[in-house]
Motif scaffolding. Structure first.
Motif, PDB file in Angstrom:
ATOM      1  N   SER A  14      63.154 -25.991  54.312  1.00  0.00           N
ATOM      2  CA  SER A  14      62.741 -26.432  52.968  1.00  0.00           C
ATOM      3  C   SER A  14      62.455 -25.248  52.059  1.00  0.00           C
ATOM      4  O   SER A  14      62.833 -25.249  50.885  1.00  0.00           O
ATOM      5  CB  SER A  14      61.491 -27.313  53.047  1.00  0.00           C
ATOM      6  OG  SER A  14      61.753 -28.478  53.787  1.00  0.00           O
ATOM      7  N   THR A  15      61.797 -24.256  52.603  1.00  0.00           N
ATOM      8  CA  THR A  15      61.457 -23.077  51.810  1.00  0.00           C
ATOM      9  C   THR A  15      62.723 -22.355  51.343  1.00  0.00           C
ATOM     10  O   THR A  15      62.842 -21.985  50.170  1.00  0.00           O
ATOM     11  CB  THR A  15      60.567 -22.126  52.631  1.00  0.00           C
ATOM     12  OG1 THR A  15      59.394 -22.835  53.037  1.00  0.00           O
ATOM     13  CG2 THR A  15      60.174 -20.894  51.838  1.00  0.00           C
ATOM     14  N   LEU A  16      63.682 -22.179  52.246  1.00  0.00           N
ATOM     15  CA  LEU A  16      64.935 -21.535  51.858  1.00  0.00           C
ATOM     16  C   LEU A  16      65.691 -22.397  50.853  1.00  0.00           C
ATOM     17  O   LEU A  16      66.253 -21.874  49.884  1.00  0.00           O
ATOM     18  CB  LEU A  16      65.824 -21.235  53.071  1.00  0.00           C
ATOM     19  CG  LEU A  16      67.153 -20.557  52.714  1.00  0.00           C
ATOM     20  CD1 LEU A  16      66.912 -19.175  52.087  1.00  0.00           C
ATOM     21  CD2 LEU A  16      68.054 -20.453  53.931  1.00  0.00           C
ATOM     22  N   ALA A  17      65.715 -23.700  51.056  1.00  0.00           N
ATOM     23  CA  ALA A  17      66.409 -24.595  50.128  1.00  0.00           C
ATOM     24  C   ALA A  17      65.839 -24.452  48.721  1.00  0.00           C
ATOM     25  O   ALA A  17      66.591 -24.363  47.739  1.00  0.00           O
ATOM     26  CB  ALA A  17      66.311 -26.037  50.608  1.00  0.00           C
ATOM     27  N   ASN A  18      64.519 -24.413  48.616  1.00  0.00           N
ATOM     28  CA  ASN A  18      63.893 -24.250  47.298  1.00  0.00           C
ATOM     29  C   ASN A  18      64.238 -22.898  46.679  1.00  0.00           C
ATOM     30  O   ASN A  18      64.524 -22.804  45.485  1.00  0.00           O
ATOM     31  CB  ASN A  18      62.377 -24.421  47.403  1.00  0.00           C
ATOM     32  CG  ASN A  18      61.995 -25.856  47.706  1.00  0.00           C
ATOM     33  OD1 ASN A  18      62.716 -26.788  47.364  1.00  0.00           O
ATOM     34  ND2 ASN A  18      60.866 -26.031  48.349  1.00  0.00           N
ATOM     35  N   PHE A  19      64.222 -21.855  47.488  1.00  0.00           N
ATOM     36  CA  PHE A  19      64.588 -20.513  47.015  1.00  0.00           C
ATOM     37  C   PHE A  19      66.027 -20.512  46.489  1.00  0.00           C
ATOM     38  O   PHE A  19      66.298 -20.021  45.389  1.00  0.00           O
ATOM     39  CB  PHE A  19      64.428 -19.494  48.152  1.00  0.00           C
ATOM     40  CG  PHE A  19      65.075 -18.165  47.878  1.00  0.00           C
ATOM     41  CD1 PHE A  19      64.438 -17.216  47.084  1.00  0.00           C
ATOM     42  CD2 PHE A  19      66.319 -17.859  48.408  1.00  0.00           C
ATOM     43  CE1 PHE A  19      65.040 -15.993  46.820  1.00  0.00           C
ATOM     44  CE2 PHE A  19      66.932 -16.641  48.153  1.00  0.00           C
ATOM     45  CZ  PHE A  19      66.283 -15.694  47.352  1.00  0.00           C
ATOM     46  N   LEU A  20      66.946 -21.072  47.260  1.00  0.00           N
ATOM     47  CA  LEU A  20      68.353 -21.085  46.853  1.00  0.00           C
ATOM     48  C   LEU A  20      68.560 -21.972  45.627  1.00  0.00           C
ATOM     49  O   LEU A  20      69.351 -21.640  44.741  1.00  0.00           O
ATOM     50  CB  LEU A  20      69.236 -21.555  48.008  1.00  0.00           C
ATOM     51  CG  LEU A  20      69.315 -20.612  49.208  1.00  0.00           C
ATOM     52  CD1 LEU A  20      70.092 -21.256  50.352  1.00  0.00           C
ATOM     53  CD2 LEU A  20      69.919 -19.272  48.825  1.00  0.00           C
ATOM     54  N   LYS A 158      63.139 -11.815  60.242  1.00  0.00           N
ATOM     55  CA  LYS A 158      63.816 -10.611  59.746  1.00  0.00           C
ATOM     56  C   LYS A 158      65.207 -10.955  59.209  1.00  0.00           C
ATOM     57  O   LYS A 158      65.597 -10.509  58.135  1.00  0.00           O
ATOM     58  CB  LYS A 158      63.910  -9.554  60.855  1.00  0.00           C
ATOM     59  CG  LYS A 158      64.534  -8.267  60.396  1.00  0.00           C
ATOM     60  CD  LYS A 158      64.562  -7.232  61.506  1.00  0.00           C
ATOM     61  CE  LYS A 158      65.221  -5.947  61.011  1.00  0.00           C
ATOM     62  NZ  LYS A 158      65.328  -4.951  62.068  1.00  0.00           N
ATOM     63  N   GLN A 159      65.944 -11.767  59.952  1.00  0.00           N
ATOM     64  CA  GLN A 159      67.270 -12.176  59.495  1.00  0.00           C
ATOM     65  C   GLN A 159      67.174 -13.025  58.230  1.00  0.00           C
ATOM     66  O   GLN A 159      67.985 -12.878  57.316  1.00  0.00           O
ATOM     67  CB  GLN A 159      68.005 -12.939  60.596  1.00  0.00           C
ATOM     68  CG  GLN A 159      68.431 -12.072  61.747  1.00  0.00           C
ATOM     69  CD  GLN A 159      69.159 -12.851  62.838  1.00  0.00           C
ATOM     70  OE1 GLN A 159      69.247 -14.074  62.808  1.00  0.00           O
ATOM     71  NE2 GLN A 159      69.674 -12.113  63.817  1.00  0.00           N
ATOM     72  N   LEU A 160      66.174 -13.891  58.163  1.00  0.00           N
ATOM     73  CA  LEU A 160      65.969 -14.706  56.970  1.00  0.00           C
ATOM     74  C   LEU A 160      65.656 -13.824  55.767  1.00  0.00           C
ATOM     75  O   LEU A 160      66.236 -13.999  54.688  1.00  0.00           O
ATOM     76  CB  LEU A 160      64.840 -15.714  57.200  1.00  0.00           C
ATOM     77  CG  LEU A 160      64.414 -16.546  55.997  1.00  0.00           C
ATOM     78  CD1 LEU A 160      65.575 -17.334  55.419  1.00  0.00           C
ATOM     79  CD2 LEU A 160      63.274 -17.479  56.391  1.00  0.00           C
ATOM     80  N   ASN A 161      64.756 -12.864  55.939  1.00  0.00           N
ATOM     81  CA  ASN A 161      64.418 -11.944  54.848  1.00  0.00           C
ATOM     82  C   ASN A 161      65.648 -11.177  54.370  1.00  0.00           C
ATOM     83  O   ASN A 161      65.871 -11.009  53.162  1.00  0.00           O
ATOM     84  CB  ASN A 161      63.334 -10.958  55.286  1.00  0.00           C
ATOM     85  CG  ASN A 161      61.996 -11.625  55.478  1.00  0.00           C
ATOM     86  OD1 ASN A 161      61.752 -12.745  55.029  1.00  0.00           O
ATOM     87  ND2 ASN A 161      61.103 -10.942  56.179  1.00  0.00           N
ATOM     88  N   ASN A 162      66.452 -10.689  55.303  1.00  0.00           N
ATOM     89  CA  ASN A 162      67.668  -9.949  54.947  1.00  0.00           C
ATOM     90  C   ASN A 162      68.655 -10.830  54.184  1.00  0.00           C
ATOM     91  O   ASN A 162      69.281 -10.388  53.219  1.00  0.00           O
ATOM     92  CB  ASN A 162      68.333  -9.355  56.190  1.00  0.00           C
ATOM     93  CG  ASN A 162      67.555  -8.188  56.760  1.00  0.00           C
ATOM     94  OD1 ASN A 162      66.759  -7.557  56.066  1.00  0.00           O
ATOM     95  ND2 ASN A 162      67.765  -7.906  58.033  1.00  0.00           N
ATOM     96  N   TYR A 163      68.774 -12.075  54.623  1.00  0.00           N
ATOM     97  CA  TYR A 163      69.667 -13.017  53.940  1.00  0.00           C
ATOM     98  C   TYR A 163      69.190 -13.244  52.504  1.00  0.00           C
ATOM     99  O   TYR A 163      69.979 -13.207  51.557  1.00  0.00           O
ATOM    100  CB  TYR A 163      69.750 -14.342  54.703  1.00  0.00           C
ATOM    101  CG  TYR A 163      70.526 -15.383  53.947  1.00  0.00           C
ATOM    102  CD1 TYR A 163      71.909 -15.303  53.836  1.00  0.00           C
ATOM    103  CD2 TYR A 163      69.885 -16.436  53.299  1.00  0.00           C
ATOM    104  CE1 TYR A 163      72.628 -16.241  53.115  1.00  0.00           C
ATOM    105  CE2 TYR A 163      70.592 -17.368  52.572  1.00  0.00           C
ATOM    106  CZ  TYR A 163      71.965 -17.273  52.490  1.00  0.00           C
ATOM    107  OH  TYR A 163      72.676 -18.188  51.765  1.00  0.00           O
ATOM    108  N   MET A 164      67.878 -13.455  52.336  1.00  0.00           N
ATOM    109  CA  MET A 164      67.328 -13.701  51.000  1.00  0.00           C
ATOM    110  C   MET A 164      67.500 -12.475  50.090  1.00  0.00           C
ATOM    111  O   MET A 164      67.820 -12.612  48.913  1.00  0.00           O
ATOM    112  CB  MET A 164      65.871 -14.132  51.106  1.00  0.00           C
ATOM    113  CG  MET A 164      65.720 -15.517  51.729  1.00  0.00           C
ATOM    114  SD  MET A 164      64.017 -15.981  52.106  1.00  0.00           S
ATOM    115  CE  MET A 164      63.405 -16.343  50.458  1.00  0.00           C
ATOM    116  N   LYS A 165      67.337 -11.291  50.635  1.00  0.00           N
ATOM    117  CA  LYS A 165      67.567 -10.065  49.851  1.00  0.00           C
ATOM    118  C   LYS A 165      69.026  -9.966  49.412  1.00  0.00           C
ATOM    119  O   LYS A 165      69.330  -9.602  48.278  1.00  0.00           O
ATOM    120  CB  LYS A 165      67.198  -8.822  50.677  1.00  0.00           C
ATOM    121  CG  LYS A 165      65.724  -8.580  50.816  1.00  0.00           C
ATOM    122  CD  LYS A 165      65.470  -7.364  51.688  1.00  0.00           C
ATOM    123  CE  LYS A 165      63.994  -7.255  52.041  1.00  0.00           C
ATOM    124  NZ  LYS A 165      63.747  -6.183  53.025  1.00  0.00           N
TER     125      LYS A 165
END
Length: 171
Positions: A14-20, A158-165
């Motif tokens: 959910s958090t990633l969906a909102n960010f995207l 870490k992978q999530l953070n890298n993806y978001m960056k």
């Protein structure tokens, strides 16, 4: 762009969906929000499918959640990108508990109204055992295999953070 986000409970879908959604200025559909009505009453797959079908008519969409009995294969097929959260169960449990503390006595934004956050034995069991049954593991593995060209697997923060960056740098 059409993005399907799947994976284990408590992993951060959910958090990633909102960010995207904010990043791409795209509407997000949280499947928990259409699966439940007030006070955790479940809707039928047909009711969910009707809502989801209308949502999927949009040019761009982000759909977050699993619900394998509801247009699952259609979502995977139509998505330009599939993001699979494959965080370990202990990490998911920790994240779910942290989320519970944040929303205790409230409804989190990605849920239906009056579905106050809960953290009970049934949910813990789902995170640690039932949600990782052979059936679900095979289902996720099939998505990764069948859609390898458009699937991103995130296994940890870490992978999530890298993806978001990486996403932030794209625009």
């Amino acid at each position: 762009m059409k993005i399907a986000i799947i994976g284990y409970s408590g992993s951060g879908k959910s958090t990633l969906a909102n960010f995207l959604g904010q990043h791409y200025n795209c509407e997000v559909l949280h499947l928990d929000k259409i699966h439940f009505t007030s006070n955790w009453q479940e809707r039928t797959d047909n009711e969910m499918a009707d809502d989801m079908s209308k949502f999927m008519l949009q040019h761009d969409w982000i759909i977050e959640g699993n619900y394998s009995t509801c247009l699952y294969e259609k979502r995977m097929r139509e998505a330009d990108c599939i993001i699979y959260f494959n965080f370990n169960r202990v990490n998911c449990l920790y994240r779910a508990f942290r989320r519970y503390l944040r929303y205790k006595g409230q409804t989190r934004p990605s849920m239906a109204e009056n579905c106050n956050k809960k953290f009970d034995f049934e949910f813990v069991k789902w995170i640690l055992l039932d949600g990782r049954s052979k059936k679900y593991v095979e289902q996720y593995n099939a998505v990764v295999k069948n859609y390898s060209d458009k699937t991103i697997v995130l296994k940890n923060q870490k992978q999530l953070n890298n993806y978001m960056k990486k996403v932030k740098k794209l625009l």
